[in-house]
Motif scaffolding. Structure first.
Motif, mmCIF file in Angstrom:
data_model
loop_
_atom_site.group_PDB
_atom_site.id
_atom_site.type_symbol
_atom_site.label_atom_id
_atom_site.label_comp_id
_atom_site.label_asym_id
_atom_site.label_seq_id
_atom_site.Cartn_x
_atom_site.Cartn_y
_atom_site.Cartn_z
ATOM 1 N N ARG A 1 -21.090 29.950 64.974
ATOM 2 C CA ARG A 1 -21.026 31.297 64.407
ATOM 3 C C ARG A 1 -20.580 32.293 65.474
ATOM 4 N NH1 ARG A 1 -26.548 32.366 61.169
ATOM 5 N NH2 ARG A 1 -25.690 34.470 61.246
ATOM 6 N N ALA A 2 -21.133 32.152 66.686
ATOM 7 C CA ALA A 2 -20.737 33.033 67.794
ATOM 8 C C ALA A 2 -19.260 32.859 68.114
ATOM 9 C CB ALA A 2 -21.599 32.736 69.022
ATOM 10 N N SER A 3 -18.770 31.624 68.047
ATOM 11 C CA SER A 3 -17.353 31.376 68.326
ATOM 12 C C SER A 3 -16.471 32.043 67.276
ATOM 13 C CB SER A 3 -17.063 29.874 68.414
ATOM 14 O OG SER A 3 -17.056 29.271 67.139
ATOM 15 N N GLY A 4 -16.978 32.203 66.063
ATOM 16 C CA GLY A 4 -16.227 32.909 65.021
ATOM 17 C C GLY A 4 -16.031 34.373 65.361
ATOM 18 N N VAL A 5 -17.049 35.009 65.936
ATOM 19 C CA VAL A 5 -16.917 36.399 66.373
ATOM 20 C C VAL A 5 -15.903 36.472 67.506
ATOM 21 C CG1 VAL A 5 -18.109 38.393 67.360
ATOM 22 C CG2 VAL A 5 -19.258 36.980 65.653
ATOM 23 N N ALA A 6 -16.004 35.520 68.452
ATOM 24 C CA ALA A 6 -15.051 35.486 69.571
ATOM 25 C C ALA A 6 -13.625 35.306 69.065
ATOM 26 C CB ALA A 6 -15.424 34.371 70.549
ATOM 27 N N ALA A 7 -13.443 34.435 68.092
ATOM 28 C CA ALA A 7 -12.102 34.184 67.552
ATOM 29 C C ALA A 7 -11.521 35.450 66.934
ATOM 30 C CB ALA A 7 -12.141 33.061 66.533
ATOM 31 N N SER A 8 -12.365 36.229 66.258
ATOM 32 C CA SER A 8 -11.883 37.478 65.673
ATOM 33 C C SER A 8 -11.550 38.499 66.756
ATOM 34 C CB SER A 8 -12.932 38.059 64.730
ATOM 35 O OG SER A 8 -12.534 39.350 64.320
ATOM 36 N N ALA A 9 -12.408 38.563 67.779
ATOM 37 C CA ALA A 9 -12.206 39.561 68.837
ATOM 38 C C ALA A 9 -11.019 39.228 69.734
ATOM 39 C CB ALA A 9 -13.471 39.673 69.681
ATOM 40 N N TYR A 10 -10.764 37.933 69.938
ATOM 41 C CA TYR A 10 -9.714 37.492 70.859
ATOM 42 C C TYR A 10 -8.636 36.704 70.124
ATOM 43 C CZ TYR A 10 -13.180 38.708 74.373
ATOM 44 O OH TYR A 10 -14.084 39.378 75.137
ATOM 45 N N SER A 11 -8.253 37.169 68.973
ATOM 46 C CA SER A 11 -7.335 36.398 68.131
ATOM 47 C C SER A 11 -5.943 36.240 68.733
ATOM 48 C CB SER A 11 -7.234 37.025 66.744
ATOM 49 O OG SER A 11 -6.721 38.340 66.841
ATOM 50 N N SER A 12 -5.629 37.015 69.764
ATOM 51 C CA SER A 12 -4.303 36.876 70.369
ATOM 52 C C SER A 12 -4.228 35.673 71.304
ATOM 53 C CB SER A 12 -3.939 38.149 71.135
ATOM 54 O OG SER A 12 -4.861 38.377 72.174
ATOM 55 N N TYR A 13 -5.356 35.018 71.530
ATOM 56 C CA TYR A 13 -5.392 33.848 72.395
ATOM 57 C C TYR A 13 -5.480 32.588 71.554
ATOM 58 C CZ TYR A 13 -6.047 37.045 76.221
ATOM 59 O OH TYR A 13 -5.856 38.043 77.120
ATOM 60 N N ASP A 14 -4.664 31.588 71.906
ATOM 61 C CA ASP A 14 -4.671 30.324 71.180
ATOM 62 C C ASP A 14 -5.974 29.577 71.438
ATOM 63 O OD1 ASP A 14 -2.125 30.813 70.237
ATOM 64 O OD2 ASP A 14 -1.155 29.753 71.891
ATOM 65 N N ASP A 15 -6.422 28.855 70.454
ATOM 66 C CA ASP A 15 -7.589 27.978 70.582
ATOM 67 C C ASP A 15 -8.828 28.713 71.085
ATOM 68 O OD1 ASP A 15 -5.962 25.834 69.761
ATOM 69 O OD2 ASP A 15 -5.285 25.539 71.828
ATOM 70 N N THR A 16 -9.044 29.932 70.615
ATOM 71 C CA THR A 16 -10.173 30.740 71.082
ATOM 72 C C THR A 16 -11.498 30.056 70.807
ATOM 73 O OG1 THR A 16 -8.931 32.771 70.751
ATOM 74 C CG2 THR A 16 -11.313 32.982 70.898
ATOM 75 N N GLN A 17 -11.700 29.553 69.598
ATOM 76 C CA GLN A 17 -12.986 28.935 69.274
ATOM 77 C C GLN A 17 -13.252 27.720 70.152
ATOM 78 O OE1 GLN A 17 -12.520 29.115 64.812
ATOM 79 N NE2 GLN A 17 -14.686 29.581 65.018
ATOM 80 N N ASP A 18 -12.244 26.877 70.381
ATOM 81 C CA ASP A 18 -12.430 25.713 71.249
ATOM 82 C C ASP A 18 -12.726 26.151 72.679
ATOM 83 O OD1 ASP A 18 -12.036 23.932 69.175
ATOM 84 O OD2 ASP A 18 -9.893 23.678 69.604
ATOM 85 N N GLN B 1 -23.843 38.713 58.161
ATOM 86 C CA GLN B 1 -22.563 38.803 58.851
ATOM 87 C C GLN B 1 -22.766 39.065 60.345
ATOM 88 O OE1 GLN B 1 -19.981 41.795 57.264
ATOM 89 N NE2 GLN B 1 -18.182 40.866 58.157
ATOM 90 N N ASP B 2 -22.149 38.222 61.182
ATOM 91 C CA ASP B 2 -22.201 38.385 62.631
ATOM 92 C C ASP B 2 -21.076 39.322 63.044
ATOM 93 O OD1 ASP B 2 -24.295 36.483 62.728
ATOM 94 O OD2 ASP B 2 -22.803 34.884 62.613
ATOM 95 N N LEU B 3 -21.427 40.391 63.757
ATOM 96 C CA LEU B 3 -20.467 41.447 64.058
ATOM 97 C C LEU B 3 -20.014 41.492 65.506
ATOM 98 C CD1 LEU B 3 -22.249 44.294 62.078
ATOM 99 C CD2 LEU B 3 -20.523 42.694 61.246
ATOM 100 N N SER B 4 -20.920 41.179 66.437
ATOM 101 C CA SER B 4 -20.599 41.326 67.850
ATOM 102 C C SER B 4 -21.296 40.240 68.659
ATOM 103 C CB SER B 4 -21.038 42.723 68.322
ATOM 104 O OG SER B 4 -20.465 43.041 69.567
ATOM 105 N N HIS B 5 -20.708 39.898 69.808
ATOM 106 C CA HIS B 5 -21.232 38.817 70.652
ATOM 107 C C HIS B 5 -21.184 39.208 72.125
ATOM 108 C CE1 HIS B 5 -20.727 35.287 73.267
ATOM 109 N NE2 HIS B 5 -21.687 34.793 72.496
ATOM 110 N N VAL B 6 -22.191 38.776 72.877
ATOM 111 C CA VAL B 6 -22.210 38.843 74.336
ATOM 112 C C VAL B 6 -22.723 37.506 74.841
ATOM 113 C CG1 VAL B 6 -23.255 39.894 76.382
ATOM 114 C CG2 VAL B 6 -22.587 41.332 74.468
ATOM 115 N N GLY B 7 -21.955 36.889 75.735
ATOM 116 C CA GLY B 7 -22.401 35.673 76.397
ATOM 117 C C GLY B 7 -22.985 36.021 77.754
ATOM 118 N N VAL B 8 -24.006 35.292 78.161
ATOM 119 C CA VAL B 8 -24.633 35.496 79.464
ATOM 120 C C VAL B 8 -24.659 34.155 80.186
ATOM 121 C CG1 VAL B 8 -26.740 36.181 80.694
ATOM 122 C CG2 VAL B 8 -26.081 37.371 78.592
ATOM 123 N N VAL B 9 -24.148 34.151 81.414
ATOM 124 C CA VAL B 9 -24.165 32.958 82.249
ATOM 125 C C VAL B 9 -25.129 33.235 83.405
ATOM 126 C CG1 VAL B 9 -22.805 31.351 83.636
ATOM 127 C CG2 VAL B 9 -21.754 32.509 81.674
#
Length: 124
Positions: free
Chosen positions: A16-33, A55-63
């Motif tokens: 689900r988080a990768s889906g938000v990333a894919a929407s936010a970074y759609s100009s990059y190929d293979d965003t979800q992967d 509905q998931d609207l926004s994402h932040v990853g923490v490393v």
């Protein structure tokens, strides 16, 4: 409806988080992967989502990282894959989520934060 901020922990929640990333970074190929590979590469990876109902609207990853300054080693939180679904931009959602995540990190006693970036992503 109030927003819910929560940590994605299961494989399905990370998708689900990768889906938000894919929407936010759609100009990059293979965003979800790329996103899912990043979550596997970093053993200290955590994903936080801001949701409105179902509905998931926004994402932040923490490393979770360690930073050496001189002879001292400090815990550090790296913020990565910050993004908001393109249909929900300009509402302050990422700002609200980032602040909540930073407050949580500070509460965990982590003294440093670092923002990962993408070269030439912001053209302003």
């Amino acid at each position: 409806m109030p927003f819910r901020i929560w940590e994605a922990k299961t494989r399905d929640e990370l998708r689900r988080a990768s889906g938000v990333a894919a929407s936010a970074y759609s100009s990059y190929d293979d965003t979800q992967d790329s996103f899912l590979n990043a979550t596997k590469r970093h053993s200290g990876w955590r994903s936080f989502l801001l949701s409105d109902g179902d509905q998931d609207l926004s994402h932040v990853g923490v490393v979770d990282l360690s930073i050496r300054i001189g002879a001292a080693l400090f815990p550090c939180a790296g913020l990565a894959w910050i993004g908001t679904d393109k249909r929900h931009l300009k509402r302050g959602l990422a700002r609200h989520l980032i602040q909540t995540v930073l407050d949580r990190i500070e509460g965990e006693g982590v003294p440093l934060g670092m923002l990962f970036g993408i070269p030439d992503f912001y053209h302003k």
